[in-house]
Write an enzyme that holds these catalytic residues in place. Structure first.
Site, PDB file in Angstrom:
ATOM      1  N   CYS A 206      37.168 -34.653  91.873  1.00 52.80           N
ATOM      2  CA  CYS A 206      37.607 -34.388  90.523  1.00 52.80           C
ATOM      3  C   CYS A 206      37.521 -32.903  90.205  1.00 52.80           C
ATOM      4  O   CYS A 206      36.432 -32.347  90.158  1.00 52.80           O
ATOM      5  CB  CYS A 206      36.737 -35.180  89.548  1.00 52.80           C
ATOM      6  SG  CYS A 206      37.066 -34.740  87.836  1.00 52.80           S
TER       7      CYS A 206
ATOM      8  N   CYS B  20      33.712 -31.314  82.627  1.00 47.56           N
ATOM      9  CA  CYS B  20      33.786 -32.564  81.864  1.00 47.56           C
ATOM     10  C   CYS B  20      32.426 -33.236  81.682  1.00 47.56           C
ATOM     11  O   CYS B  20      32.027 -33.531  80.570  1.00 47.56           O
ATOM     12  CB  CYS B  20      34.763 -33.524  82.542  1.00 47.56           C
ATOM     13  SG  CYS B  20      34.659 -35.222  81.988  1.00 47.56           S
TER      14      CYS B  20
ATOM     15  N   CYS C 234      31.164 -38.041  84.482  1.00 47.02           N
ATOM     16  CA  CYS C 234      30.688 -38.817  85.626  1.00 47.02           C
ATOM     17  C   CYS C 234      29.502 -38.107  86.285  1.00 47.02           C
ATOM     18  O   CYS C 234      29.692 -37.173  87.068  1.00 47.02           O
ATOM     19  CB  CYS C 234      31.799 -38.995  86.656  1.00 47.02           C
ATOM     20  SG  CYS C 234      33.194 -39.942  86.043  1.00 47.02           S
TER      21      CYS C 234
ATOM     22  N   CYS D 194      42.572 -38.429  85.685  1.00 48.53           N
ATOM     23  CA  CYS D 194      41.118 -38.628  85.804  1.00 48.53           C
ATOM     24  C   CYS D 194      40.841 -39.669  86.878  1.00 48.53           C
ATOM     25  O   CYS D 194      41.562 -40.662  86.982  1.00 48.53           O
ATOM     26  CB  CYS D 194      40.576 -39.063  84.439  1.00 48.53           C
ATOM     27  SG  CYS D 194      38.934 -39.763  84.495  1.00 48.53           S
TER      28      CYS D 194
ATOM     29  N   GLN E  75      35.424 -54.817  76.538  1.00 45.33           N
ATOM     30  CA  GLN E  75      34.922 -54.208  77.780  1.00 45.33           C
ATOM     31  C   GLN E  75      36.019 -53.379  78.443  1.00 45.33           C
ATOM     32  O   GLN E  75      37.170 -53.814  78.473  1.00 45.33           O
ATOM     33  CB  GLN E  75      34.453 -55.298  78.756  1.00 45.33           C
ATOM     34  CG  GLN E  75      33.360 -56.205  78.206  1.00 45.33           C
ATOM     35  CD  GLN E  75      31.977 -55.567  78.211  1.00 45.33           C
ATOM     36  OE1 GLN E  75      31.785 -54.450  78.688  1.00 45.33           O
ATOM     37  NE2 GLN E  75      31.011 -56.267  77.649  1.00 45.33           N
TER      38      GLN E  75
ATOM     39  N   TYR F 230      25.879 -60.845  69.042  1.00 42.48           N
ATOM     40  CA  TYR F 230      26.528 -59.558  69.320  1.00 42.48           C
ATOM     41  C   TYR F 230      27.828 -59.861  70.083  1.00 42.48           C
ATOM     42  O   TYR F 230      28.041 -59.409  71.203  1.00 42.48           O
ATOM     43  CB  TYR F 230      25.627 -58.635  70.145  1.00 42.48           C
ATOM     44  CG  TYR F 230      24.251 -58.432  69.566  1.00 42.48           C
ATOM     45  CD1 TYR F 230      24.025 -57.404  68.656  1.00 42.48           C
ATOM     46  CD2 TYR F 230      23.179 -59.256  69.928  1.00 42.48           C
ATOM     47  CE1 TYR F 230      22.745 -57.200  68.113  1.00 42.48           C
ATOM     48  CE2 TYR F 230      21.914 -59.070  69.396  1.00 42.48           C
ATOM     49  CZ  TYR F 230      21.702 -58.038  68.496  1.00 42.48           C
ATOM     50  OH  TYR F 230      20.451 -57.845  67.968  1.00 42.48           O
TER      51      TYR F 230
ATOM     52  N   GLU G 125      28.452 -61.523  64.821  1.00 48.96           N
ATOM     53  CA  GLU G 125      28.874 -60.153  65.115  1.00 48.96           C
ATOM     54  C   GLU G 125      28.948 -59.369  63.793  1.00 48.96           C
ATOM     55  O   GLU G 125      29.376 -59.901  62.763  1.00 48.96           O
ATOM     56  CB  GLU G 125      30.249 -60.211  65.809  1.00 48.96           C
ATOM     57  CG  GLU G 125      31.095 -58.955  65.759  1.00 48.96           C
ATOM     58  CD  GLU G 125      30.504 -57.764  66.502  1.00 48.96           C
ATOM     59  OE1 GLU G 125      29.977 -57.941  67.614  1.00 48.96           O
ATOM     60  OE2 GLU G 125      30.558 -56.657  65.939  1.00 48.96           O
TER      61      GLU G 125
ATOM     62  N   ASP H 203      24.180 -60.021  73.779  1.00 51.97           N
ATOM     63  CA  ASP H 203      24.804 -58.862  74.432  1.00 51.97           C
ATOM     64  C   ASP H 203      24.785 -57.676  73.457  1.00 51.97           C
ATOM     65  O   ASP H 203      25.821 -57.238  72.974  1.00 51.97           O
ATOM     66  CB  ASP H 203      26.250 -59.243  74.816  1.00 51.97           C
ATOM     67  CG  ASP H 203      26.966 -58.134  75.574  1.00 51.97           C
ATOM     68  OD1 ASP H 203      26.324 -57.131  75.939  1.00 51.97           O
ATOM     69  OD2 ASP H 203      28.183 -58.276  75.799  1.00 51.97           O
TER      70      ASP H 203
ATOM     71  N   CYS I  51      23.669 -53.418  78.424  1.00 49.27           N
ATOM     72  CA  CYS I  51      24.253 -52.192  78.968  1.00 49.27           C
ATOM     73  C   CYS I  51      23.227 -51.057  78.877  1.00 49.27           C
ATOM     74  O   CYS I  51      23.551 -49.908  79.102  1.00 49.27           O
ATOM     75  CB  CYS I  51      25.548 -51.836  78.242  1.00 49.27           C
ATOM     76  SG  CYS I  51      25.360 -51.710  76.466  1.00 49.27           S
TER      77      CYS I  51
HETATM   78  N1  SAH Z   1      29.806 -59.549  73.812  1.00 52.34           N
HETATM   79  C1  SAH Z   1      30.905 -58.700  73.457  1.00 52.34           C
HETATM   80  C2  SAH Z   1      30.511 -57.425  72.732  1.00 52.34           C
HETATM   81  C3  SAH Z   1      29.346 -56.646  73.272  1.00 52.34           C
HETATM   82  S1  SAH Z   1      29.178 -55.022  72.618  1.00 52.34           S
HETATM   83  C4  SAH Z   1      31.748 -58.383  74.672  1.00 52.34           C
HETATM   84  O1  SAH Z   1      31.349 -58.608  75.815  1.00 52.34           O
HETATM   85  O2  SAH Z   1      32.880 -57.895  74.499  1.00 52.34           O
HETATM   86  C5  SAH Z   1      27.992 -55.204  71.366  1.00 52.34           C
HETATM   87  C6  SAH Z   1      28.524 -55.744  70.061  1.00 52.34           C
HETATM   88  O3  SAH Z   1      27.429 -55.807  69.139  1.00 52.34           O
HETATM   89  C7  SAH Z   1      29.596 -54.878  69.378  1.00 52.34           C
HETATM   90  O4  SAH Z   1      30.731 -55.671  69.126  1.00 52.34           O
HETATM   91  C8  SAH Z   1      28.930 -54.427  68.067  1.00 52.34           C
HETATM   92  O5  SAH Z   1      29.854 -54.346  66.989  1.00 52.34           O
HETATM   93  C9  SAH Z   1      27.918 -55.528  67.839  1.00 52.34           C
HETATM   94  N2  SAH Z   1      26.734 -55.184  67.009  1.00 52.34           N
HETATM   95  C10 SAH Z   1      26.090 -54.015  66.920  1.00 52.34           C
HETATM   96  N3  SAH Z   1      25.021 -54.121  66.121  1.00 52.34           N
HETATM   97  C11 SAH Z   1      24.984 -55.403  65.671  1.00 52.34           C
HETATM   98  C12 SAH Z   1      24.115 -56.132  64.804  1.00 52.34           C
HETATM   99  N4  SAH Z   1      23.049 -55.556  64.246  1.00 52.34           N
HETATM  100  N5  SAH Z   1      24.370 -57.436  64.584  1.00 52.34           N
HETATM  101  C13 SAH Z   1      25.436 -58.042  65.157  1.00 52.34           C
HETATM  102  N6  SAH Z   1      26.303 -57.403  65.991  1.00 52.34           N
HETATM  103  C14 SAH Z   1      26.087 -56.102  66.238  1.00 52.34           C
END
Ligand code: SAH
Length: 385
Positions: free
Chosen positions: A12, A18, A21, A94, A218, A247, A268, A316, A343
């Site tokens: 790169c 940048c 990475c 990229c 994602q 989430y 969410e 998540d 993550c």
């Molecule tokens: N499971 C989903 C999103 C994961 S990302 C997927 O795989 O696509 C994490 C998510 O948590 C985001 O959409 C974000 O808006 C949400 N989030 C962040 N803080 C939060 C909270 N306090 N309560 C509920 N959701 C929340």
């Protein structure tokens, strides 16, 4: 897996400036070993890492590509911010971006002079085009282009879309997003559809998902299927369970596992994402998922107060992890299984401390490679009481 060890920043040309990475000077095999060790060290007090699902072709995997536009001495720049600065590096292509997305951004850059569109100058707070975001549906091939402008008016907008689509007929949606604030946020809150439906649709594990300009989705579709498949496997569903997908973003994980559960609750915070989630359930004719727009912690506390029954919790959270209220309410609700998708391995370790103290054991753990060449690691774990 090929051992693609770069001696310098040969992969790169923008690597020095940048900074996107961090692992560009490592071979892919070395990156894998480093991530395995990092996660193993963090999770050592709780158990071991079983496996890492690596990426077969760890290049051009990002299906959401963003370019910041700027000007320097009459030259248009389109790319990324330099490390710790607001100077823009002009990026031709990229190493991790989807190649079609990069080509579309180049086309837009070349089109600006003939449409007399000025790239935004942050210092002078002057100009029209601030950013371009491109989202590419991996399975459907649908492409959305989001033009982030300082004004709701794009001169000759129909011609602009026509010329752009002539070069890239695979574009199915063009959205004008208005961002007239002096802010480092990319997107403003107003979207105006210039072409198509205003969103794209992609597929994960046979289900369709609508992706709006602002919703979380994602970025690595090939690995997302593997991540979700592993999460579903860990959930161990038989068709009788009450599941909570916390989430949940646009409802992807909950909808993907709905066939195997009795009932799925999905919570969410982002209202736009919840709207997408409801549309997604409808579109897939999924009837046993219920969506709530709320803070996941507040929702769990309420569930615990009402002594609701919960068999499996799938969570998540963002990189910051779950709140204390969420974790304490989880211990009260006492689901027999928890599938924690993370993550942020450091916050995962912090939260596992609370959950294991409260009676859970780490049973299984997989690292799923979502972000090759960067230091980020995605982990999915199974906890049982
Ligand atoms: N499971 C989903 C999103 C994961 S990302 C997927 O795989 O696509 C994490 C998510 O948590 C985001 O959409 C974000 O808006 C949400 N989030 C962040 N803080 C939060 C909270 N306090 N309560 C509920 N959701 C929340």
């Amino acid at each position: 897996m090929k051992n693609q060890k770069p001696k310098s920043n040969a992969l790169c040309p923008y690597a020095k400036k940048c900074g996107g990475c961090a692992y560009l000077n490592l071979s892919y095999e070395e990156q894998v070993q480093k991530k395995k060790k990092m996660v193993a060290d963090l999770l050592k007090p709780f158990g071991k890492v079983d496996e890492m699902i690596t990426m077969e072709k760890p290049q051009h995997y990002r299906h959401k590509v963003h370019a910041v536009f700027s000007r320097d001495k009459g030259q248009i720049l389109a790319g990324t911010y330099e490390k710790k600065s607001h100077k823009v590096v002009d990026v031709e292509s990229c190493y991790i971006d989807n190649e079609k997305a990069d080509a579309i951004i180049r086309t837009i850059k070349d089109m600006l002079p003939s449409f007399k569109i000025k790239a935004y100058d942050e210092d002078k707070d002057y100009g029209l085009l601030r950013h371009v975001m491109v989202r590419v549906g991996h399975f459907t091939g649908e492409i959305m282009v989001v033009l982030v402008l300082t004004s709701p008016i794009l001169p000759y907008k129909n011609d602009f879309v026509k010329v752009l689509r002539k070069k890239h007929p695979e574009i199915t949606a063009v959205v004008l997003n208005v961002n007239d604030k002096r802010t480092s946020m990319v997107l403003g809150s107003r979207n105006i559809t210039l072409y198509g439906k205003g969103y794209i649709v992609d597929k994960i594990l046979g289900k369709s998902f609508r992706i709006s300009p602002t919703a979380f989705y994602q970025v690595n579709p090939v690995q997302t299927e593997k991540l979700y498949a592993r999460a579903i496997e860990y959930a161990g569903l038989t068709g009788k369970e009450v599941v909570l997908d916390a989430y949940s973003g646009t409802g992807t994980i909950g909808i993907a596992m709905s066939d195997q559960a009795k009932e799925v609750l999905s919570v969410e915070l982002n209202r736009e994402a919840v709207k997408d989630a409801i549309a997604n359930a409808k579109h897939n004719q999924v009837k046993n998922v219920r969506f709530v727009a709320a803070d996941a912690g507040d929702f769990m506390v309420q569930m615990a107060e009402e002594k609701k029954h919960l068999d499996v919790l799938v969570m998540d959270p963002p990189r910051s992890g779950a709140s204390e209220a969420f974790l304490n309410a989880t211990l009260q609700l006492a689901p027999s299984r928890i599938v924690y998708v993370s993550c942020g391995p450091d916050t995962l370790a912090r939260d596992l401390k609370v959950l294991t103290k409260g009676g859970y054991r780490l049973k299984k753990c997989t690292i799923v490679e979502m972000f090759p060449w960067t230091e980020h690691a995605e982990v999915v774990t199974l906890l049982e009481r």
